[in-house]
Each structure stands twice: as C-alpha cells, then as structure tokens.
Design a protein around this motif. Structure first.
Motif, PDB file in Angstrom:
ATOM      1  N   ILE A   1      -4.469   6.824   4.634  1.00 56.85           N
ATOM      2  CA  ILE A   1      -3.011   6.775   4.589  1.00 56.85           C
ATOM      3  C   ILE A   1      -2.507   5.873   5.704  1.00 56.85           C
ATOM      4  N   LEU A   2      -1.513   5.059   5.377  1.00 57.90           N
ATOM      5  CA  LEU A   2      -0.948   4.104   6.322  1.00 57.90           C
ATOM      6  C   LEU A   2       0.348   4.635   6.926  1.00 57.90           C
ATOM      7  N   PRO A   3       0.787   4.066   8.040  1.00 54.72           N
ATOM      8  CA  PRO A   3       2.108   4.435   8.565  1.00 54.72           C
ATOM      9  C   PRO A   3       3.159   4.304   7.467  1.00 54.72           C
ATOM     10  N   GLY A   4       4.072   5.258   7.420  1.00 56.03           N
ATOM     11  CA  GLY A   4       5.038   5.308   6.327  1.00 56.03           C
ATOM     12  C   GLY A   4       4.563   6.195   5.202  1.00 56.03           C
ATOM     13  N   ASN A   5       3.405   6.874   5.460  1.00 57.06           N
ATOM     14  CA  ASN A   5       2.829   7.820   4.500  1.00 57.06           C
ATOM     15  C   ASN A   5       2.484   7.175   3.162  1.00 57.06           C
TER      16      ASN A   5
ATOM     17  N   LYS B   1      -3.202   7.368  11.161  1.00 56.01           N
ATOM     18  CA  LYS B   1      -2.566   6.408  10.255  1.00 56.01           C
ATOM     19  C   LYS B   1      -2.703   4.983  10.789  1.00 56.01           C
ATOM     20  N   ASN B   2      -2.535   4.829  12.092  1.00 56.96           N
ATOM     21  CA  ASN B   2      -2.675   3.504  12.692  1.00 56.96           C
ATOM     22  C   ASN B   2      -4.126   3.047  12.696  1.00 56.96           C
ATOM     23  N   GLU B   3      -5.067   4.001  12.805  1.00 61.02           N
ATOM     24  CA  GLU B   3      -6.472   3.632  12.715  1.00 61.02           C
ATOM     25  C   GLU B   3      -6.783   3.112  11.311  1.00 61.02           C
ATOM     26  N   TYR B   4      -6.257   3.770  10.283  1.00 62.10           N
ATOM     27  CA  TYR B   4      -6.461   3.279   8.922  1.00 62.10           C
ATOM     28  C   TYR B   4      -5.856   1.883   8.753  1.00 62.10           C
ATOM     29  N   LYS B   5      -4.704   1.648   9.358  1.00 58.21           N
ATOM     30  CA  LYS B   5      -4.083   0.325   9.297  1.00 58.21           C
ATOM     31  C   LYS B   5      -5.001  -0.731   9.902  1.00 58.21           C
TER      32      LYS B   5
ATOM     33  N   SER C   1     -14.625   5.039   7.614  1.00 55.09           N
ATOM     34  CA  SER C   1     -13.829   5.706   6.584  1.00 55.09           C
ATOM     35  C   SER C   1     -14.533   6.974   6.113  1.00 55.09           C
ATOM     36  N   ALA C   2     -15.858   6.887   5.974  1.00 51.53           N
ATOM     37  CA  ALA C   2     -16.634   8.062   5.570  1.00 51.53           C
ATOM     38  C   ALA C   2     -16.548   9.160   6.623  1.00 51.53           C
TER      39      ALA C   2
END
Length: 310
Positions: A33-37, A197-201, A226-227
C-alpha cells in the motif's frame, strides 16, 4: 454501462467459434500500500496460460461454461455479450494451466481469455478500459490484460504504470498447500503505518529501475523485502528456509504469491551458472522433503499479441 449496438442482422446466422488466451502471473513482484492508502501490486507474467474456446450453435439458446464451477467466467461472458447486444447463448470452454487458489491469477486469466475469445468469435475489439469496467464489477484484478510488467491498483482494477518487459527469469517454487480466496483476502482491513507505506513507495521506485535496467539482483532484493513485509499479513512457513537456500545457491531473491500459497527462488536465465543453480536448488529442496516446480517468466513477445487468438 451503455451498450454498443450491433444489430442481429449484422451477425451471420451460422455456427461460429473464437479462441482467446491469457497468461498468468507468479504472485507479485511487489504488493502493498502506498501513501494515500492506494493498494497496489506489480505483476510477474509467466509462461502458463488460460485458454478459452467460445462457440455458438444455432441449436443452443443458453449460455453455459465448462468447467461448471467457473461461475465468475459465466457472469463475465454474459456481461460482454449483453454490452455488445449479442445473443446470450453459447459455450464458454476454459482450459487452464493455472491452478486455482494458489496466487497465479487464474481467475483474471479466465476472464481475459474469455473476452479475447468473444472478440475473436464476433470480430470485436474490446478496449482495455471497458474490459476493466466489466471485471471491476466482479472481482479485484491482477492487471494481466496488459503486456509486460505493470504496477496496478488491483482493488480499483486500474493501471498505475506500465514498467516494461519482464526479465528473463525462472522461479524455483514450492507450494505450501491449500488455497486462498483472493476476494476474501482483499476484503481484509489491514492497518499500515506511514513508515511502511513510504517503504513500499521506495520499493516500487527501486523495482521500476530494476525493470528498466534489467537488474535482476536489485529486483530480487525488492521481491524478498516484499515477501518479508507480507509475513505479518499472510505468512509463508518456508520463507526463511527458502531465503537460506537462495543464499546457498546464489539466487537473486525470493518472490511470493502474497495472497496465495506459492513462493520461490528467482534465478536469472542469463546467468552462466543457471542450470547448476537450478539443479542445486532442487536438490536442496528435496533434502527438506519439499517437492518443487519451475515457472518461467513470460517475456514481452510480440508474436503472442499478434497471434493471441491462436
């Protein structure tokens, strides 16, 4: 949804059929999930397919699907035919290499293959945006209607960005057993911190560069992380074991089906030691009494799209 009018007189009253095909995906290179959900995933196309034969007979006035349990495929075919003002009759025959409930995008592949078969049967052209509108009414989607690797808002059934052709890799995989219902999984309300969320970004940015530069080692670092992040949501029992074997054989990293039961080791097919690493990995998994299977990435081959109905 406004129907496109095709008058019955425009359709020759003869028996007809069409064939369509769609590839699956080995889980996801990245999902989170990214910032902004904004829930998103990144596809990993593989050389396993769902094929649909759609046939229409003058002797039939009903629409049915085989295998009979593929209700969503039947529902989708009805939507497509209704939209184009076509007879709601025919046989939707699905032949899939994608096992259900494992994280291989089997359901979406069935729908995309069905759309392509109906296109082929009636000489239609269904815009991807319309295809997404119809799929959205049925279930979340894996984004496999697009060529190559894409980042995709799977809950919204909407493209984020086309990232490029899939690298030439294999996945030495194991199946932890059972099945996972993707729709139920996506209905789960998972809370993420802004830090995550920022890590996923950041991971998505790195993965985008890895695809653009064909950097499989960078790709593997992203997929492994990611895993690891997914362990708090849908844990894989053998993740640490596979990470150990990956290090031992010199693999690029771990990739998983985030909402499925499969996980595997990424191997570059351009690595001069590819076959040695593959056999070494199979041997190591056998020592753990784990049965393995090998998946190969679907590279963006133009002939597939040129002959997609064949």
């Amino acid at each position: 949804m406004r129907k496109q009018q095709i008058m019955p007189t425009e359709i020759s009253l003869i028996n007809r059929q069409g064939i369509g095909k769609a590839f699956g995906t080995f889980g996801e290179l990245l999902q989170g999930i990214l910032p902004g959900n904004k829930n998103f995933l990144v596809t990993l196309p593989i050389q396993k397919y769902s094929t649909c034969l759609f046939s229409v007979s003058l002797n039939s006035s009903v629409l049915h699907v085989e295998p009979e349990h593929k209700i969503k495929t039947l529902q989708f075919a009805r939507k497509v035919l209704y939209h184009f003002n076509l007879p709601l009759s025919g046989k939707v025959l699905i032949n899939s290499e994608l096992e259900e409930g494992k994280g291989l995008a089997s359901s979406t592949a069935d729908l995309v293959a069905t759309a392509r078969a109906i296109e082929n049967c009636y000489s239609l052209s269904i815009p991807i945006s319309l295809l997404e509108d119809m799929i959205r009414e049925i279930e979340p989607s894996d984004g496999i209607m697009y060529p190559g690797v894409v980042s995709y808002y799977h809950k919204e059934v909407k493209l984020k960005k086309a990232l490029g052709s899939c690298p030439s890799i294999s996945i030495l995989a194991i199946d932890e057993g059972g099945t996972i219902d993707t729709i139920a999984f996506n209905q789960c309300d998972v809370s993420y911190s802004e830090l995550i969320k920022n890590e996923y970004k950041n991971l998505l940015s790195k993965l985008t560069i890895a695809i653009e530069t064909n950097d499989i080692n960078m790709l593997g670092k992203v997929t492994t992380r990611s895993a690891e992040l997914n362990q708090s949501i849908s844990p894989k029992t053998n993740l640490d074991l596979l990470k150990g074997i990956n290090s031992k054989i010199g693999g690029a990293g771990i990739v998983i089906a985030h909402s499925g039961t499969l996980l595997g080791i990424i191997l570059s097919k351009n690595d001069p030691n590819y076959y040695f690493k593959l056999q070494y990995g199979i041997s190591e998994l056998k020592k753990q009494h784990l049965e393995s299977q090998v998946f190969h990435s679907f590279e963006d081959k133009e002939e597939f799209y040129e002959n997609i109905h064949n």
